[in-house]
Enzyme design. Structure first.
Site: not given
Ligand SMILES: NC(=O)c1ccc[n+]([C@@H]2O[C@H](COP(=O)([O-])OP(=O)(O)OC[C@H]3O[C@@H](n4cnc5c(N)ncnc54)[C@H](O)[C@@H]3O)[C@@H](O)[C@H]2O)c1
Length: 246
Positions: A13, A86-87, A90, A152, A182-183
């Site tokens: 991601g 970033n972890a 959700t 969340y 981010p949105g």
């Molecule tokens: N996807 C979106 O549209 C969006 C929007 C706003 C914010 N974000 C933020 O972007 C970031 C990444 O989101 P994403 O969509 O890529 O998420 P994702 O779920 O694809 O990836 C999250 C990663 O975190 C890891 N993880 C989970 N628990 C963990 C822990 N205890 N320790 C270490 N790693 C752990 C997972 O294994 C995974 O690789 C997050 O902070 C999220 O809140 C995403």
């Protein structure tokens, strides 16, 4: 010498996009995740020789794991300049159905994990008189969210507040701490949460009419992590297609 960066939740991601962009920008990168194999696989893709990237297991709920990865980075590369929190977990659930234990479990990763990361790396940065921290928050932390759960959204609101506290207290030591909110992004995690029909409906609500590009967020991390980014701190960088304006 190139700067070095530690990225959490970096095996897939947005985290993977951030680690890849930092590596392309010349950083040496520790790609960390609870999923050690996936972190190692991405590191091997970026640098098969293992000189400028390595994968490591880091569960952000575990302070000792943060310290161990820091020690490994310092042993390899001598220093750390950038932390990207970033972890995430959700979870989508109506607010009246979330149990207190479920609430705690999400907060433990998203908020406590960010706190621990800022504290462990903040100590290292303060000793050295330089450091950059970028916390990945979310629009949900500003507007309560739409597709995600209250745990969340609350955790991400907390990340915005932690960003300000660490920014204020660490500013005298050459350390900046910023958040990106981010949105909805064009990522597998979003497509997993929303059916194609729901996704289309979400897109209709976004003023610019599209999902966000993860590569843009990754480039913003590179910018905020740079040596030149010394005059922005405690800020929340909104990247939400116009969904939230202030
Ligand atoms: N996807 C979106 O549209 C969006 C929007 C706003 C914010 N974000 C933020 O972007 C970031 C990444 O989101 P994403 O969509 O890529 O998420 P994702 O779920 O694809 O990836 C999250 C990663 O975190 C890891 N993880 C989970 N628990 C963990 C822990 N205890 N320790 C270490 N790693 C752990 C997972 O294994 C995974 O690789 C997050 O902070 C999220 O809140 C995403």
């Amino acid at each position: 010498m190139a700067d070095t960066a530690l990225v959490t939740g970096a095996s897939q991601g947005l985290g993977a996009a951030i680690a890849t962009a930092l590596h392309a920008a010349g950083y040496r990168v520790a790609i960390t995740d609870v999923d050690e194999a996936a972190a190692g696989a991405l590191a091997a893709t970026l640098d098969p020789a293992g000189e400028t990237a390595f994968g490591a297991q880091l569960d952000v709920r575990d302070q000792a794991a943060f310290e161990a990865v820091c020690d490994a980075m310092i042993a390899r590369w001598g220093s750390i300049e950038l932390l990207v929190n970033n972890a995430v977990v959700t979870v989508v659930k109506p607010v009246l159905e979330i149990t207190p234990d479920e609430f705690d479990a999400v907060l433990a990763v998203n908020l406590r994990g960010t706190f621990v990361g800022c504290q462990v790396l903040g100590r290292h940065f303060r000793e050295r008189g330089y450091g950059r921290i970028v916390n990945i928050a979310s629009l949900a932390g500003q507007n309560g969210g739409s597709a995600t759960g209250a745990h969340y959204a609350a955790s991400k609101g907390g990340v915005l507040t932690l960003t300000k506290v660490f920014a204020r207290d660490l500013a005298p030591f050459g350390i900046t701490v910023n958040a990106i909110a981010p949105g909805p992004l064009d990522l597998p995690s979003v497509r997993a949460l929303l059916s194609p029909e729901k996704l289309e409906a979400v897109k209709q609500t976004i003023p610019v009419g599209t999902l966000g590009d993860p590569a843009f967020i990754a480039d913003l991390v590179v910018k905020l992590g740079s040596r030149e980014a010394g005059f922005t701190t405690g800020a929340t960088w909104d990247v939400n297609g116009g969904l939230y304006m202030r």
